[in-house]
Design an enzyme around this catalytic site. Structure first.
Site, PDB file in Angstrom:
ATOM      1  CG  HIS A   1      -0.784  -0.002   2.090  1.00  0.00           C
ATOM      2  ND1 HIS A   1      -0.253  -0.783   3.798  1.00  0.00           N
ATOM      3  CD2 HIS A   1      -0.619   1.924   2.830  1.00  0.00           C
ATOM      4  CE1 HIS A   1       0.540  -0.468   4.517  1.00  0.00           C
ATOM      5  NE2 HIS A   1       0.815   1.143   4.383  1.00  0.00           N
TER       6      HIS A   1
ATOM      7  CG  ASP B   1       0.030  -4.236   2.766  1.00  0.00           C
ATOM      8  OD1 ASP B   1      -0.094  -3.682   1.826  1.00  0.00           O
ATOM      9  OD2 ASP B   1      -0.176  -3.509   3.934  1.00  0.00           O
TER      10      ASP B   1
ATOM     11  CB  SER C   1       3.237   1.436   6.949  1.00  0.00           C
ATOM     12  OG  SER C   1       2.334   1.993   6.920  1.00  0.00           O
TER      13      SER C   1
END
Length: 459
Positions: free
Chosen positions: A156, A186, A271
């Site tokens: 993402h 992911d 992230s």
């Protein structure tokens, strides 16, 4: 014990009482010194009066004696109010690092060169010049996987990017290409592109030390390094709050199993960064937080490294992830629950897929337009399937080509069948050659015909 004076609580008064006693003793000594000097001067004066014909070799005046006494009293008072020397010693000792602090600093310095800053760039047209420009539409973190220029991050972080820019710890900036990704987990793998001089400084790459996530314990110290809110190389510390969690992928909704929960502060920009143990080894990839505000609320999640290693190796080797599937599309769980049943309702089957070849029936309409429900999968390899999550969990433990036993509910009867799983991510078909279209303006226009941009057309 507390003492309140003038409405203020001064806490423990043992230390002030000792200071007051010390000052009273000092003033008492000063008064005794003054009285002693005064008596001495009085005795000297009397002696001089009675013996006027015997001169003194070292006469002492009363004024000098009083001044001497006052000086002694002032010195004692200064000593009474002067602060002790031990706070200075305590301050010097406070600057010394503990062994735990030294270990944390060493861990950060060893792993800092492995963490990178990733920018997600999108190409847009300038509103005035109509020239294409690159604008950042997101940012995140990543880490060096090997010495060949591969960078691991979250999918993402780079989703929808036209270009990706990677900044190393030494502030060297590289463009990167997307090697492959796994939306379900992911995970994405990037590869640094050579710079204008045609080189990639591989000597500056420091791969992270890969550990294991199988033996983690709740309460174990963990460390997260990333770029929250664009603040590069930020270290946060916490503990393992839970293991074996399950979260849904924000890309596909497929469950991610075995997730690590931690209270280390993870914020937007973290992230894709590494989660490390006390030895500085990679144990997870920071991927999500639970927060109503979007900032860290003490509940963060990381993909376990043992689950990520296989995905990363497949992407580096093949450019994609091979995952087994049945070749079906199914209805949301709420639709099955509305029927008062549990399982996976088949909506459609893929042509040439294992489910269709085995005889699984999809949902359809009859000649009168009435809805005929398809098969409902209730067991896979004799394991109960209550919903899509159960189906995904069972498929994750299988490989492409494996034979499985499938049990479906068809009307009022239970039907058994066997099939072989197929690859869920087949290689994409080759891109057709771009075709050039020439646009010719009608007669009467002064402008010469122009070539339209080359665009790929589907055959």
């Amino acid at each position: 014990m507390t003492t309140t004076t003038s409405g203020k609580n001064f806490g423990n008064t043992a230390a002030p009482r000792r200071c007051q006693a010390h000052q009273r003793a000092t003033r008492s000594r000063a008064h005794r010194a003054i009285n002693s000097n005064t008596n001495e001067s009085h005795a000297t004066t009397t002696h001089q009066t009675t013996s006027q014909d015997t001169p003194s070799s070292s006469p002492s005046s009363p004024a000098k004696n009083v001044a001497k006494a006052l000086a002694s009293a002032m010195a004692a008072a200064v000593l009474a109010v002067a602060p002790p020397a031990f706070p200075l010693i305590a301050t010097q000792q406070a600057h010394a690092l503990t062994s735990e602090e030294s270990q944390t600093i060493s861990l950060f310095e060893r792993n800092r060169p492995s963490v990178v800053f990733i920018e997600n760039l999108a190409t847009r047209k300038d509103a005035f010049t109509m020239d294409p420009v690159q604008l950042p539409q997101g940012a995140g973190s990543g880490f060096t996987w090997d010495d060949k220029g591969h960078i691991v991050t979250n999918f993402h972080v780079v989703r929808g990017a036209s270009d990706v820019r990677v900044t190393l710890a030494n502030q060297e900036v590289y463009e990167a290409k997307l090697c492959g990704y796994d939306e379900d987990k992911d995970i994405a793998v990037l590869e640094l592109k050579p710079r204008e001089d045609g080189k990639v400084a591989l000597d500056n790459l420091v791969p992270v030390d890969v550990g294991s996530s199988t033996s983690l314990s709740v309460g174990q110290n963990v460390y997260a390094i990333g770029n929250p809110f664009g603040l590069d190389h930020t270290l946060t510390r916490g503990v393992v709050s839970g293991v074996g969690r399950e979260i849904q992928s924000g890309n596909t909704g497929r469950p991610i199993q075995g997730v690590i929960q931690t209270d280390a502060a993870i914020n937007p920009g973290n992230s894709g960064g590494p989660l490390l143990n006390s030895q500085g080894e990679l144990i997870g990839i920071n991927t999500a937080i639970y927060s109503p505000s979007g900032a860290s609320a003490g509940v963060s999640f990381a993909i376990p490294v043992d689950a990520a290693k296989g995905v990363i190796d497949q992407i580096i080797q093949y450019g994609r992830v091979t995952r087994p599937i049945l070749g079906i599309s199914f209805a949301p769980e709420t639709s099955v629950e509305a029927l008062g049943m549990k399982g996976v309702l088949v909506l459609d089957t893929t042509d040439g897929g294992p489910a269709k070849e085995a005889g699984v029936r999809p949902t359809r309409r009859d000649e009168y337009g009435r809805l005929i429900l398809g098969d409902i999968i209730v067991e896979l390899n004799h394991k109960r399937i209550n919903g899509a999550g159960d189906l995904y969990r069972n498929l994750d433990g299988l490989a492409v080509g494996d034979q499985v036993d499938l049990s479906v509910l068809r009307g009022d009867e239970k039907v058994e069948m066997s099939l072989h799983l197929m690859e869920g991510n087949p290689p994409p078909p080759p891109m057709p050659e771009p075709l050039t279209i020439q646009l010719v303006l009608p007669e009467g226009f002064d402008q010469q015909p122009q070539m339209a941009p080359a665009i790929p057309l589907d055959p």
